[in-house]
Motif scaffolding. Structure first.
Motif, mmCIF file in Angstrom:
data_model
loop_
_atom_site.group_PDB
_atom_site.id
_atom_site.type_symbol
_atom_site.label_atom_id
_atom_site.label_comp_id
_atom_site.label_asym_id
_atom_site.label_seq_id
_atom_site.Cartn_x
_atom_site.Cartn_y
_atom_site.Cartn_z
ATOM 1 N N ASP A 47 4.952 -1.300 -11.449
ATOM 2 C CA ASP A 47 6.234 -2.290 -11.600
ATOM 3 C C ASP A 47 7.232 -2.215 -10.550
ATOM 4 O OD1 ASP A 47 6.756 0.092 -12.828
ATOM 5 O OD2 ASP A 47 7.580 -0.588 -14.555
ATOM 6 N N VAL A 48 7.364 -0.817 -10.401
ATOM 7 C CA VAL A 48 8.800 -0.517 -9.522
ATOM 8 C C VAL A 48 8.259 -0.916 -7.893
ATOM 9 C CG1 VAL A 48 10.235 1.144 -8.289
ATOM 10 C CG2 VAL A 48 9.643 1.293 -10.776
ATOM 11 N N ALA A 49 6.782 -0.909 -7.821
ATOM 12 C CA ALA A 49 6.362 -1.184 -6.324
ATOM 13 C C ALA A 49 6.451 -2.570 -6.196
ATOM 14 C CB ALA A 49 5.036 -0.576 -6.225
ATOM 15 N N VAL A 50 5.946 -3.406 -7.365
ATOM 16 C CA VAL A 50 6.090 -4.912 -7.126
ATOM 17 C C VAL A 50 7.406 -5.317 -6.852
ATOM 18 C CG1 VAL A 50 5.663 -6.870 -8.520
ATOM 19 C CG2 VAL A 50 4.009 -4.926 -8.765
ATOM 20 N N ILE A 85 0.822 -1.234 -0.039
ATOM 21 C CA ILE A 85 0.085 -0.057 0.051
ATOM 22 C C ILE A 85 0.762 1.341 0.110
ATOM 23 C CG2 ILE A 85 -1.590 1.316 1.353
ATOM 24 C CD1 ILE A 85 -2.838 -1.423 2.269
ATOM 25 N N GLY A 86 1.885 1.233 0.954
ATOM 26 C CA GLY A 86 2.698 2.409 0.861
ATOM 27 C C GLY A 86 3.718 2.506 -0.263
ATOM 28 N N LEU A 87 4.236 1.382 -0.848
ATOM 29 C CA LEU A 87 5.181 1.520 -2.176
ATOM 30 C C LEU A 87 4.378 1.831 -3.245
ATOM 31 C CD1 LEU A 87 6.951 -2.090 -1.445
ATOM 32 C CD2 LEU A 87 8.002 0.414 -1.439
ATOM 33 N N ASN A 88 2.817 1.302 -3.396
ATOM 34 C CA ASN A 88 2.070 1.946 -4.411
ATOM 35 C C ASN A 88 1.926 3.391 -4.265
ATOM 36 O OD1 ASN A 88 0.879 1.363 -6.837
ATOM 37 N ND2 ASN A 88 -1.114 0.890 -5.630
ATOM 38 N N GLN A 89 1.897 4.048 -3.456
ATOM 39 C CA GLN A 89 1.877 5.242 -3.293
ATOM 40 C C GLN A 89 2.988 6.322 -3.863
ATOM 41 O OE1 GLN A 89 -1.192 6.898 -2.818
ATOM 42 N NE2 GLN A 89 -1.952 4.671 -2.508
ATOM 43 N N THR A 128 2.675 -7.852 -10.762
ATOM 44 C CA THR A 128 2.149 -6.744 -11.721
ATOM 45 C C THR A 128 1.081 -6.938 -12.422
ATOM 46 O OG1 THR A 128 4.506 -6.629 -12.192
ATOM 47 C CG2 THR A 128 2.885 -5.621 -13.599
ATOM 48 N N HIS A 129 0.586 -8.197 -13.082
ATOM 49 C CA HIS A 129 -0.707 -8.453 -13.442
ATOM 50 C C HIS A 129 -1.918 -8.574 -12.262
ATOM 51 C CE1 HIS A 129 -0.103 -9.420 -17.487
ATOM 52 N NE2 HIS A 129 0.872 -10.242 -17.346
ATOM 53 N N LEU A 130 -1.509 -8.962 -11.125
ATOM 54 C CA LEU A 130 -2.727 -8.934 -10.135
ATOM 55 C C LEU A 130 -2.576 -7.588 -9.178
ATOM 56 C CD1 LEU A 130 -1.905 -12.632 -9.538
ATOM 57 C CD2 LEU A 130 -4.062 -11.483 -10.472
ATOM 58 N N ALA A 131 -2.047 -6.421 -9.533
ATOM 59 C CA ALA A 131 -1.881 -5.377 -8.766
ATOM 60 C C ALA A 131 -2.987 -4.919 -8.063
ATOM 61 C CB ALA A 131 -1.221 -4.041 -9.668
ATOM 62 N N LEU A 132 -4.007 -4.993 -8.800
ATOM 63 C CA LEU A 132 -5.598 -4.563 -8.305
ATOM 64 C C LEU A 132 -5.911 -5.339 -7.284
ATOM 65 C CD1 LEU A 132 -7.563 -3.649 -11.457
ATOM 66 C CD2 LEU A 132 -6.394 -2.003 -9.796
#
Length: 260
Positions: A63-66, A54-58, A130-134
């Motif tokens: 792709d970098v967050a993953v 959650i934090g990384l995605n912000q 990456t495909h399942l990010a949601l």
């Protein structure tokens, strides 16, 4: 309650690099019983990773967050299960006899088969995450719990093959149905989170994998070792993500139960 907490913390310390309380009591008997909390350890570590994502995605693109999430996962677990997968690949890929396979698996050096297996597993996670990010904040804890429960069931259902210096020996002795039952109870919440169709397909796929993998291990070396448990966890984890990606690809429902 203190005894059960001791067992959980012991399992947590065995499978992760997370620090635990100084009062945790180690013994072969306690470590033997601690496998009842394999799936709960998966929930715990997966929950940490979900919060981290959650934090990384912000902060970063997806792709970098993953990628950062994958690094965090390896730091948390100390590459414990990945090491088992690589050793198993080296053993089965390079050994021709049971003795050769067991000897190679205990060799700390990484060979071609192990390198290939490790690279494929890590790339698979990067692509699938990456495909399942949601859905990743839900799927990582679920997958961590379910894949570790699969390894725990293998441990209970398969004879142990003793190898010199094996860290899994205390886990392998005198296993009872109680350990499997507790692991099963801890994965039941999955049915409340995932859609029932996805849950059913996952159970079928993992049951098939467990049956085939168990038969393969017995035929090749007569049972399981610690490395093959790590291999079971890693392979089942990738299987779970592949099944979910297939559902996404065909616009089938992912979440269900009280989230539906």
């Amino acid at each position: 309650m203190r005894t059960e907490l001791n067992l959980f913390l012991l399992a947590l310390s065995f499978f992760t690099r997370l620090p635990v309380a100084n009062w945790v009591e180690y013994s072969q008997q306690n470590l033997n019983k601690s496998n009842r909390y394999f799936s709960l350890v998966g929930w715990f570590v997966g929950g940490i990773l979900s919060l981290g994502f959650i934090g990384l995605n912000q902060l970063f693109p997806i792709d970098v967050a993953v990628w950062c999430l994958l690094v965090l996962s390896l730091l948390l677990t100390g590459v414990f299960h990945e090491d088992g997968l690589a050793d198993m690949a080296d053993g089965f890929g390079g050994g021709f006899t049971k003795a050769d396979k067991l000897r190679i698996m205990k060799d700390s050096r990484l060979g071609t088969y192990g390198s290939a297996a490790l690279i494929l597993a890590l790339i698979a996670k990067l692509m699938l995450w990456t495909h399942l990010a949601l859905w990743l904040i839900w799927l990582v804890p679920i997958t961590y719990a379910l894949s570790r429960a699969t390894a725990a069931f293998l441990l209970t259902l398969t004879p142990y093959v003793e190898a010199e210096g094996s860290k899994s020996k205390p886990l392998a002795e005198n296993q009872t149905t109680k350990e499997s039952l507790i692991n099963f109870i801890f994965i039941l919440p999955i049915s409340l989170i995932l859609h029932w169709k996805l849950t059913l397909v996952l159970v079928i796929c993992l049951a098939i994998f467990l049956a085939v993998y168990r038969r393969f291990l017995i035929k090749q070396i007569g049972g399981f070792t610690g490395d093959t448990l790590g291999g079971a966890q890693q392979i089942s984890e990738v299987i779970i993500y592949l099944v979910v990606v297939a559902f996404v690809q065909h616009n089938l429902p992912i979440l269900g139960g009280f989230l539906g």
